[in-house]
Motif scaffolding. Structure first.
Motif, PDB file in Angstrom:
ATOM      1  N   ASP A  42     -34.732   3.341 -17.976  1.00 30.06           N
ATOM      2  CA  ASP A  42     -33.544   2.485 -17.942  1.00 30.06           C
ATOM      3  C   ASP A  42     -33.177   2.061 -16.532  1.00 30.06           C
ATOM      4  N   LEU A  43     -33.372   2.943 -15.555  1.00 35.00           N
ATOM      5  CA  LEU A  43     -33.004   2.631 -14.173  1.00 35.00           C
ATOM      6  C   LEU A  43     -34.218   2.316 -13.307  1.00 35.00           C
ATOM      7  N   ALA A  44     -35.380   2.145 -13.940  1.00 36.68           N
ATOM      8  CA  ALA A  44     -36.610   1.815 -13.218  1.00 36.68           C
ATOM      9  C   ALA A  44     -36.893   2.804 -12.094  1.00 36.68           C
ATOM     10  N   ILE A  45     -36.902   4.088 -12.451  1.00 38.52           N
ATOM     11  CA  ILE A  45     -37.119   5.156 -11.484  1.00 38.52           C
ATOM     12  C   ILE A  45     -38.590   5.542 -11.481  1.00 38.52           C
ATOM     13  N   SER A  46     -39.214   5.545 -10.317  1.00 39.44           N
ATOM     14  CA  SER A  46     -40.614   5.941 -10.198  1.00 39.44           C
ATOM     15  C   SER A  46     -40.728   7.461 -10.353  1.00 39.44           C
ATOM     16  N   PRO A  47     -41.920   7.984 -10.663  1.00 41.06           N
ATOM     17  CA  PRO A  47     -42.076   9.443 -10.797  1.00 41.06           C
ATOM     18  C   PRO A  47     -41.669  10.216  -9.548  1.00 41.06           C
ATOM     19  N   SER A  48     -42.021   9.711  -8.356  1.00 43.09           N
ATOM     20  CA  SER A  48     -41.657  10.427  -7.131  1.00 43.09           C
ATOM     21  C   SER A  48     -40.150  10.393  -6.911  1.00 43.09           C
ATOM     22  N   MET A  49     -39.497   9.249  -7.206  1.00 43.41           N
ATOM     23  CA  MET A  49     -38.047   9.174  -7.070  1.00 43.41           C
ATOM     24  C   MET A  49     -37.352  10.040  -8.114  1.00 43.41           C
ATOM     25  N   ALA A  50     -37.930  10.138  -9.314  1.00 44.25           N
ATOM     26  CA  ALA A  50     -37.362  11.012 -10.346  1.00 44.25           C
ATOM     27  C   ALA A  50     -37.346  12.459  -9.868  1.00 44.25           C
ATOM     28  N   SER A  51     -38.402  12.875  -9.182  1.00 38.99           N
ATOM     29  CA  SER A  51     -38.450  14.236  -8.647  1.00 38.99           C
ATOM     30  C   SER A  51     -37.352  14.444  -7.603  1.00 38.99           C
ATOM     31  N   LEU A  52     -37.147  13.447  -6.739  1.00 41.85           N
ATOM     32  CA  LEU A  52     -36.117  13.554  -5.711  1.00 41.85           C
ATOM     33  C   LEU A  52     -34.729  13.604  -6.331  1.00 41.85           C
ATOM     34  N   ILE A  53     -34.478  12.779  -7.354  1.00 41.09           N
ATOM     35  CA  ILE A  53     -33.165  12.776  -8.014  1.00 41.09           C
ATOM     36  C   ILE A  53     -32.907  14.117  -8.681  1.00 41.09           C
ATOM     37  N   GLY A  54     -33.925  14.678  -9.338  1.00 41.39           N
ATOM     38  CA  GLY A  54     -33.760  15.977  -9.964  1.00 41.39           C
ATOM     39  C   GLY A  54     -33.487  17.077  -8.955  1.00 41.39           C
ATOM     40  N   ALA A  55     -34.040  16.936  -7.754  1.00 43.72           N
ATOM     41  CA  ALA A  55     -33.953  18.002  -6.752  1.00 43.72           C
ATOM     42  C   ALA A  55     -32.765  17.861  -5.814  1.00 43.72           C
ATOM     43  N   ILE A  56     -32.220  16.645  -5.637  1.00 39.42           N
ATOM     44  CA  ILE A  56     -31.239  16.430  -4.574  1.00 39.42           C
ATOM     45  C   ILE A  56     -29.931  17.177  -4.832  1.00 39.42           C
ATOM     46  N   PHE A  57     -29.665  17.496  -6.095  1.00 43.33           N
ATOM     47  CA  PHE A  57     -28.519  18.363  -6.415  1.00 43.33           C
ATOM     48  C   PHE A  57     -28.544  19.617  -5.547  1.00 43.33           C
ATOM     49  N   PHE A  58     -29.713  20.229  -5.409  1.00 47.88           N
ATOM     50  CA  PHE A  58     -29.830  21.494  -4.695  1.00 47.88           C
ATOM     51  C   PHE A  58     -29.670  21.328  -3.191  1.00 47.88           C
ATOM     52  N   LEU A  59     -29.921  20.121  -2.687  1.00 46.45           N
ATOM     53  CA  LEU A  59     -29.696  19.877  -1.272  1.00 46.45           C
ATOM     54  C   LEU A  59     -28.199  19.904  -0.968  1.00 46.45           C
ATOM     55  N   GLY A  60     -27.382  19.266  -1.809  1.00 48.96           N
ATOM     56  CA  GLY A  60     -25.932  19.354  -1.654  1.00 48.96           C
ATOM     57  C   GLY A  60     -25.431  20.767  -1.857  1.00 48.96           C
ATOM     58  N   TYR A  61     -26.019  21.457  -2.816  1.00 50.15           N
ATOM     59  CA  TYR A  61     -25.653  22.840  -3.108  1.00 50.15           C
ATOM     60  C   TYR A  61     -25.939  23.734  -1.908  1.00 50.15           C
ATOM     61  N   PHE A  62     -27.077  23.520  -1.271  1.00 46.87           N
ATOM     62  CA  PHE A  62     -27.461  24.297  -0.090  1.00 46.87           C
ATOM     63  C   PHE A  62     -26.509  24.041   1.080  1.00 46.87           C
ATOM     64  N   ALA A  63     -26.141  22.781   1.311  1.00 40.02           N
ATOM     65  CA  ALA A  63     -25.379  22.413   2.498  1.00 40.02           C
ATOM     66  C   ALA A  63     -23.964  22.970   2.498  1.00 40.02           C
TER      67      ALA A  63
END
Length: 419
Positions: A42-63
């Motif tokens: 639906d949002l035209a997300i590439s596989p590599s960007m999908a991985s980043l979106i799934g993971a970026i939550f933890f970057l905010g959580y870490f900071a």
């Protein structure tokens, strides 16, 4: 302890702890069902960007983990949890209305940032209300919400995505957290002596017991000393590898199952729920046993080792059949969650109150960083190879590294390590 401490704490507080962290995990992992239910298309997300979106939550959580824990420790866990609950409910609902990749990245990062303080603040809260011999079991009511939430969330999210799409799933599952934040504010107090629902003297008895236990722990002057402790550093590095496997599994399990068989999104939800049913049964048992033994490592390392071995076996037998792989996948996912409660009782056992919460936050923040790495790499490997074998090898190896670090000889005194 001359008299048993108030039992009212258990029936009054543990359901609240359970519900509070349930909302945290609901809003953390329902993205996995959006990923399996069409958000990338639906949002035209590439596989590599999908991985980043799934993971970026933890970057905010870490900071934002350590600043939130310091506020909770020095001021009020009740207050910071209230604000986090309200904010993350709103942000989770906003995930359902984003229209592009950049908006989704921003919302997921902010969601991790506002949730960062919740787990360490809850651990600090438990350390003020429950004595050493009760703490792992009390912690288990926080961590028990992980498998139980994923059980019903997996089923509910599957139906919601199927019936209404991923946008409405985020909105329907997000806003209740904000409403619960209001309830939290009126239901809890920071200290036992502030609780009117305890009988006269019961709150003070709890505080006196905990104070006496604190007197038996060697002092650590400040956070800098605690963070330099070899024991704390080892626990943090250990939890990085643990988190890499734990969150790689949780975030991508529905996608792995959906791609491995012919199940639709509703069936995927039911299949995703089963390992968490077993986890929910085992967690209180392991936590209760942990409170009875002198070394909490005895409760933790077998859980991680069995799960690590299951991931490595999955790598070896990959392609041998769906149900064999599914059984091993269930076994692999159980241990890292079951062991959470006894593991996070360790900092409060070995460190004084003035630094234990901050040390827990440091440890948990490294786990969040591991979650970022694991979520990204598991998603990336799966998207690149169209096969989860490489991610099984990654998660299994990470858990075995965690076991080795846990079983290294302990320093005889945390104060010497920190001084």
């Amino acid at each position: 302890m001359t008299e048993p401490l108030s039992r009212a704490r258990w029936w009054r507080l543990t359901p609240i702890l359970f519900i509070t962290y349930s909302f945290a995990y609901l809003d953390r992992v329902n993205y996995s069902f959006a990923a399996a239910g069409g958000i990338q298309q639906d949002l035209a997300i590439s596989p590599s960007m999908a991985s980043l979106i799934g993971a970026i939550f933890f970057l905010g959580y870490f900071a934002f983990q350590i600043p939130g824990a310091i506020y909770a420790e020095r001021r009020s866990p009740k207050t910071i949890i209230f604000f986090c609950l309200v904010a993350w409910g709103i942000l989770s609902a906003l995930t359902g209305v984003v229209s592009n990749v950049h908006g989704l990245l921003a919302v997921r990062f902010l969601l991790g940032a506002v949730e960062a303080a919740v787990f360490p603040a809850l651990i600090i809260f438990v350390s003020r209300w429950f004595a050493r011999g009760e703490r792992s079991l009390a912690n288990s009511f926080i961590t028990l919400s992980t498998p139980v939430t994923v059980i019903w969330m997996s089923v509910l999210s599957g139906y919601l995505v199927d019936a209404h799409g991923w946008r409405w799933m985020f909105i329907i599952e997000g806003l209740p957290a904000s409403l619960w934040g209001i309830a939290w504010w009126f239901l809890v107090q920071d200290q036992p002596s502030q609780a009117r629902w305890l009988k006269a003297g019961e709150g003070q008895a709890v505080e006196d017991t905990i104070a006496a236990e604190q007197g038996a722990i060697a002092p650590v002057k400040n956070y800098a000393d605690a963070f330099r402790s070899l024991t704390v550093i080892r626990l943090a590095v250990l939890y990085f590898f643990w988190g890499l496997s734990l969150f790689g599994f949780i975030l991508w399990l529905p996608s792995i199952l959906k791609e491995a068989g012919s199940a639709n999104i509703v069936q995927t939800g039911w299949l995703s729920a089963f390992p968490y049913v077993i986890t929910a049964v085992l967690m209180p048992v392991v936590s209760r046993w942990s409170d009875r033994v002198s070394d909490r490592r005895k409760a933790v390392w077998p859980c991680l080792a069995i799960s690590g071995a299951a991931f490595l076996t999955l790598y070896a037998v990959n392609g041998s059949g769906f149900w064999i792989s599914y059984g091993l996948l269930c076994l692999a996912g159980i241990g890292p969650i079951v062991a959470l409660a006894p593991f996070f009782a360790i900092p409060a056992d070995i460190l004084p109150r003035n630094v234990a919460g901050g040390a827990s936050a440091l440890i948990n923040s490294l786990g969040a960083l591991g979650g970022f790495v694991g979520s990204y790499l598991v998603g990336w490997f799966n998207g690149l190879t169209q096969n989860p074998a490489s991610s099984f090898l990654l998660m299994g190896t990470s858990l075995m590294i965690a076991v080795v670090l846990l079983l290294l000889p302990q320093r005889p005194s945390i104060s010497r390590a920190a001084a």
